[in-house]
Design a protein around this motif. Structure first.
Motif, PDB file in Angstrom:
ATOM      1  N   MET A 156       0.827  -1.203   0.000  1.00  0.00           N
ATOM      2  CA  MET A 156       0.000   0.000   0.000  1.00  0.00           C
ATOM      3  C   MET A 156       0.862   1.255   0.000  1.00  0.00           C
ATOM      4  N   LEU A 157       1.977   1.217   0.701  1.00  0.00           N
ATOM      5  CA  LEU A 157       2.863   2.379   0.755  1.00  0.00           C
ATOM      6  C   LEU A 157       3.451   2.681  -0.620  1.00  0.00           C
ATOM      7  N   ASP A 158       3.632   1.654  -1.440  1.00  0.00           N
ATOM      8  CA  ASP A 158       4.131   1.862  -2.798  1.00  0.00           C
ATOM      9  C   ASP A 158       3.042   2.414  -3.716  1.00  0.00           C
ATOM     10  N   CYS A 159       1.792   2.160  -3.333  1.00  0.00           N
ATOM     11  CA  CYS A 159       0.619   2.677  -4.060  1.00  0.00           C
ATOM     12  C   CYS A 159       0.674   2.322  -5.550  1.00  0.00           C
ATOM     13  N   GLU A 160       1.053   1.095  -5.845  1.00  0.00           N
ATOM     14  CA  GLU A 160       1.082   0.654  -7.238  1.00  0.00           C
ATOM     15  C   GLU A 160      -0.324   0.450  -7.783  1.00  0.00           C
ATOM     16  N   GLU A 161      -1.274   0.149  -6.894  1.00  0.00           N
ATOM     17  CA  GLU A 161      -2.676   0.011  -7.273  1.00  0.00           C
ATOM     18  C   GLU A 161      -3.535   0.829  -6.312  1.00  0.00           C
ATOM     19  N   PRO A 162      -4.635   1.419  -6.804  1.00  0.00           N
ATOM     20  CA  PRO A 162      -5.532   2.171  -5.923  1.00  0.00           C
ATOM     21  C   PRO A 162      -6.134   1.259  -4.855  1.00  0.00           C
ATOM     22  N   PHE A 163      -6.430   1.817  -3.696  1.00  0.00           N
ATOM     23  CA  PHE A 163      -7.107   1.063  -2.647  1.00  0.00           C
ATOM     24  C   PHE A 163      -7.966   2.010  -1.823  1.00  0.00           C
ATOM     25  N   ASP A 164      -8.905   1.438  -1.081  1.00  0.00           N
ATOM     26  CA  ASP A 164      -9.846   2.228  -0.286  1.00  0.00           C
ATOM     27  C   ASP A 164      -9.455   2.227   1.191  1.00  0.00           C
ATOM     28  N   ILE A 165      -9.747   3.347   1.830  1.00  0.00           N
ATOM     29  CA  ILE A 165      -9.616   3.489   3.283  1.00  0.00           C
ATOM     30  C   ILE A 165     -10.960   3.953   3.823  1.00  0.00           C
ATOM     31  N   GLU A 166     -11.422   3.298   4.876  1.00  0.00           N
ATOM     32  CA  GLU A 166     -12.669   3.693   5.534  1.00  0.00           C
ATOM     33  C   GLU A 166     -12.382   4.086   6.984  1.00  0.00           C
ATOM     34  N   VAL A 167     -12.959   5.187   7.404  1.00  0.00           N
ATOM     35  CA  VAL A 167     -12.837   5.632   8.791  1.00  0.00           C
ATOM     36  C   VAL A 167     -14.223   5.574   9.418  1.00  0.00           C
ATOM     37  N   ARG A 168     -14.383   4.699  10.383  1.00  0.00           N
ATOM     38  CA  ARG A 168     -15.658   4.598  11.110  1.00  0.00           C
ATOM     39  C   ARG A 168     -15.598   5.568  12.281  1.00  0.00           C
ATOM     40  N   ASP A 169     -16.490   6.538  12.222  1.00  0.00           N
ATOM     41  CA  ASP A 169     -16.415   7.706  13.118  1.00  0.00           C
ATOM     42  C   ASP A 169     -17.715   7.857  13.906  1.00  0.00           C
ATOM     43  N   PRO A 170     -17.874   7.113  15.002  1.00  0.00           N
ATOM     44  CA  PRO A 170     -19.148   7.140  15.735  1.00  0.00           C
ATOM     45  C   PRO A 170     -19.473   8.477  16.381  1.00  0.00           C
ATOM     46  N   MET A 171     -18.459   9.335  16.609  1.00  0.00           N
ATOM     47  CA  MET A 171     -18.713  10.635  17.230  1.00  0.00           C
ATOM     48  C   MET A 171     -18.779  11.772  16.210  1.00  0.00           C
ATOM     49  N   GLY A 172     -18.575  11.456  14.935  1.00  0.00           N
ATOM     50  CA  GLY A 172     -18.641  12.484  13.897  1.00  0.00           C
ATOM     51  C   GLY A 172     -17.573  13.546  14.034  1.00  0.00           C
ATOM     52  N   ALA A 173     -16.389  13.174  14.539  1.00  0.00           N
ATOM     53  CA  ALA A 173     -15.351  14.164  14.848  1.00  0.00           C
ATOM     54  C   ALA A 173     -14.114  14.058  13.968  1.00  0.00           C
ATOM     55  N   CYS A 174     -13.999  13.025  13.138  1.00  0.00           N
ATOM     56  CA  CYS A 174     -12.788  12.834  12.331  1.00  0.00           C
ATOM     57  C   CYS A 174     -12.773  13.802  11.149  1.00  0.00           C
ATOM     58  N   ILE A 175     -11.562  14.211  10.771  1.00  0.00           N
ATOM     59  CA  ILE A 175     -11.404  15.160   9.670  1.00  0.00           C
ATOM     60  C   ILE A 175     -10.185  14.771   8.838  1.00  0.00           C
ATOM     61  N   PHE A 176     -10.366  14.717   7.527  1.00  0.00           N
ATOM     62  CA  PHE A 176      -9.246  14.628   6.610  1.00  0.00           C
ATOM     63  C   PHE A 176      -8.845  16.043   6.185  1.00  0.00           C
ATOM     64  N   LYS A 177      -7.578  16.218   5.888  1.00  0.00           N
ATOM     65  CA  LYS A 177      -7.150  17.464   5.260  1.00  0.00           C
ATOM     66  C   LYS A 177      -6.157  17.123   4.162  1.00  0.00           C
ATOM     67  N   PRO A 178      -6.510  17.391   2.891  1.00  0.00           N
ATOM     68  CA  PRO A 178      -7.777  17.986   2.451  1.00  0.00           C
ATOM     69  C   PRO A 178      -8.912  16.965   2.436  1.00  0.00           C
ATOM     70  N   MET A 179     -10.159  17.480   2.445  1.00  0.00           N
ATOM     71  CA  MET A 179     -11.342  16.623   2.429  1.00  0.00           C
ATOM     72  C   MET A 179     -11.801  16.291   1.009  1.00  0.00           C
ATOM     73  N   ALA A 180     -11.189  16.916   0.008  1.00  0.00           N
ATOM     74  CA  ALA A 180     -11.588  16.680  -1.382  1.00  0.00           C
ATOM     75  C   ALA A 180     -11.473  15.203  -1.721  1.00  0.00           C
ATOM     76  N   GLY A 181     -12.536  14.653  -2.313  1.00  0.00           N
ATOM     77  CA  GLY A 181     -12.535  13.255  -2.707  1.00  0.00           C
ATOM     78  C   GLY A 181     -12.963  12.290  -1.620  1.00  0.00           C
ATOM     79  N   VAL A 182     -13.230  12.797  -0.423  1.00  0.00           N
ATOM     80  CA  VAL A 182     -13.659  11.941   0.688  1.00  0.00           C
ATOM     81  C   VAL A 182     -15.180  11.812   0.666  1.00  0.00           C
ATOM     82  N   GLU A 183     -15.680  10.590   0.593  1.00  0.00           N
ATOM     83  CA  GLU A 183     -17.121  10.341   0.627  1.00  0.00           C
ATOM     84  C   GLU A 183     -17.577  10.228   2.081  1.00  0.00           C
TER      85      GLU A 183
END
Length: 214
Positions: free
Chosen positions: A138-165
């Motif tokens: 995954m660190l080499d990123c030779e192929e795309p992959f998905d990351i999911e963040v389960r956030d029960p408190m609604g407090a997590c933030i990506f920066k930047p948020m662009a492209g985050v569903e």
């Protein structure tokens, strides 16, 4: 901040954080910046919304550049890699780091778990070693992959948020997360004074320095 953290001067401080103080603050997902009427930089540590709903954040990692996104991970949140059915579980600690460092930390922890062990089966060692190899790929990123963040408190933030569903967290997934103590929730949404905000940033910087030194 330079004096608070024990640096000799501003140059040494900026060497330690890998750039200017302003650039460091701008990389933090939970910090809001503005210039006051005198042109001086001001910052505010954003507090979680007590009315936020449980949610699921999904990001498709397409290139290595995506691995340098910063994720503010709330104490109750977990990070899942669906393709390999691997999860970085809740640890009841807030963490702010790049996706790259989340993955390398998981790889290091798994490698340490089996290093020099004679009390676990060869099958168990092989399974963990395979997971470590997948994380390294995954660190080499030779192929795309998905990351999911389960956030029960609604407090997590990506920066930047662009492209985050962002979607609602299903009840089944939410039940799998540990609920935060009520007292902790009250403490995190309290308004901070300027001194308290500075202390919070100092603690954040100390944590990041400690992770870098590991």
């Amino acid at each position: 901040m330079v004096c608070r953290e024990g640096y000799e001067d501003e140059d040494e401080f900026e060497d330690a954080i890998g750039g200017s103080w302003e650039d460091f603050l701008r990389a933090m997902p939970h910090i809001e910046l503005r210039k006051n009427e005198r042109g001086s930089l001001e910052f505010k540590v954003l507090q979680p919304d007590p009315d936020a709903q449980p949610r699921l954040l999904k990001l498709r990692v397409q290139t290595r550049q995506d691995l340098w996104r910063v994720l503010f991970k709330a104490p109750e949140a977990s990070i899942r890699f669906p393709a390999m059915e691997f999860e970085i579980g809740t640890d009841h600690k807030r963490r702010i780091d790049t996706l790259y460092n989340y993955i390398t930390s998981a790889e290091w922890n798994l490698s340490s778990h089996i290093r020099g062990r004679t009390d676990i089966t060869s099958e168990h060692v092989a399974a963990i070693a395979e997971t470590v190899d997948q994380l390294n790929q995954m660190l080499d990123c030779e192929e795309p992959f998905d990351i999911e963040v389960r956030d029960p408190m609604g407090a997590c933030i990506f920066k930047p948020m662009a492209g985050v569903e962002v979607s609602a967290l299903s009840q089944e997934a939410e039940e799998g997360q540990a609920a935060a103590p009520a007292s902790a929730a009250v403490a995190t949404v309290a308004d901070l004074t300027a001194d308290e905000e500075a202390e919070a940033l100092a603690r954040e910087l100390a944590e990041l320095r400690a992770e870098t030194d590991q």
